[in-house]
Motif scaffolding. Sequence first.
Motif, PDB file in Angstrom:
ATOM      1  N   UNK A  54       0.820  -1.205   0.000  1.00 14.72           N
ATOM      2  CA  UNK A  54       0.000   0.000   0.000  1.00 14.72           C
ATOM      3  C   UNK A  54       0.857   1.261   0.000  1.00 14.72           C
ATOM      4  N   UNK A  55       1.786   1.362   0.941  1.00 15.45           N
ATOM      5  CA  UNK A  55       2.604   2.574   1.026  1.00 15.45           C
ATOM      6  C   UNK A  55       3.532   2.698  -0.177  1.00 15.45           C
ATOM      7  N   UNK A  56       3.982   1.583  -0.710  1.00 16.62           N
ATOM      8  CA  UNK A  56       4.798   1.631  -1.927  1.00 16.62           C
ATOM      9  C   UNK A  56       4.010   2.214  -3.092  1.00 16.62           C
ATOM     10  N   UNK A  61       3.216   5.382  -7.167  1.00 15.17           N
ATOM     11  CA  UNK A  61       2.227   5.226  -8.247  1.00 15.17           C
ATOM     12  C   UNK A  61       1.166   6.312  -8.250  1.00 15.17           C
ATOM     13  N   UNK A  62       1.282   7.282  -7.374  1.00 16.24           N
ATOM     14  CA  UNK A  62       0.297   8.351  -7.279  1.00 16.24           C
ATOM     15  C   UNK A  62       0.605   9.449  -8.290  1.00 16.24           C
ATOM     16  N   UNK A 151     -10.929  13.620  -9.923  1.00 18.21           N
ATOM     17  CA  UNK A 151     -11.397  12.701  -8.888  1.00 18.21           C
ATOM     18  C   UNK A 151     -10.259  11.788  -8.436  1.00 18.21           C
ATOM     19  N   UNK A 152      -9.403  11.407  -9.367  1.00 21.89           N
ATOM     20  CA  UNK A 152      -8.277  10.537  -9.016  1.00 21.89           C
ATOM     21  C   UNK A 152      -7.369  11.216  -7.996  1.00 21.89           C
ATOM     22  N   UNK A 158      -6.790  11.651  -0.279  1.00 19.29           N
ATOM     23  CA  UNK A 158      -7.466  11.032   0.860  1.00 19.29           C
ATOM     24  C   UNK A 158      -6.785   9.742   1.299  1.00 19.29           C
ATOM     25  N   UNK A 159      -6.361   8.918   0.363  1.00 20.85           N
ATOM     26  CA  UNK A 159      -5.698   7.670   0.766  1.00 20.85           C
ATOM     27  C   UNK A 159      -4.331   7.972   1.384  1.00 20.85           C
ATOM     28  N   UNK A 160      -3.662   9.024   0.904  1.00 16.75           N
ATOM     29  CA  UNK A 160      -2.390   9.432   1.508  1.00 16.75           C
ATOM     30  C   UNK A 160      -2.612   9.893   2.940  1.00 16.75           C
TER      31      UNK A 160
END
Length: 187
Positions: A54-56, A61-62, A151-152, A158-160
């Motif tokens: 997840x953190x990788x 990849x963001x 939106x991405x 938010x996920x960060x």
Amino acid sequence: MRIPYAPSEPPSGSGPQVQEIYTRIAARRSPRPLIPLDLALLHNPAIADGYNALLGAIRTKSSLDGGLMELSICYIAVLTNAVYEWKAHSALAVKAGVSREKLERLLKREGQWDGYSELERAVLEYTEESTVKVAVSDEVFERTRRLLGSDQKIMELQVTVGAYNMVSRFLVGLDVTESNGGEMVVP
């Protein structure tokens, strides 16, 4: 650290799955060795593996601008008193182009965003609401979404924020690196 760190190599007798997990985490950290956060998580290799994936992805990849990401993570560290997180990410923020002056202002916890761009202000307000209140107001959400432009990117922000709130709470709760109570300084 409130518990001992897990070993930096797979324990003898561990199966191939555990060895593969250690290899994946070491590959993500390469050329550096495993860090104390990894060694805390490796008490449960499956959780360490999920965390690493997840953190990788969040880190590599963001599509979110690296400076904005690091500014948000640094503010989470300030809001949650996560000294170790601050030390790691304030240096990354400077490398990503965030000025030392802006980081100094975060440390003052004034909530005044003069000198930050409109987008930076929106990201900081978003980060604060999500970290402190959990729910982000419609006004802050819509402004940040509009300024980010997709939106991405609002999802990635938010996920960060969610992931680094998890990280800070893990670091502080177990006192990983014995940093609790230490001073946060700008690199």
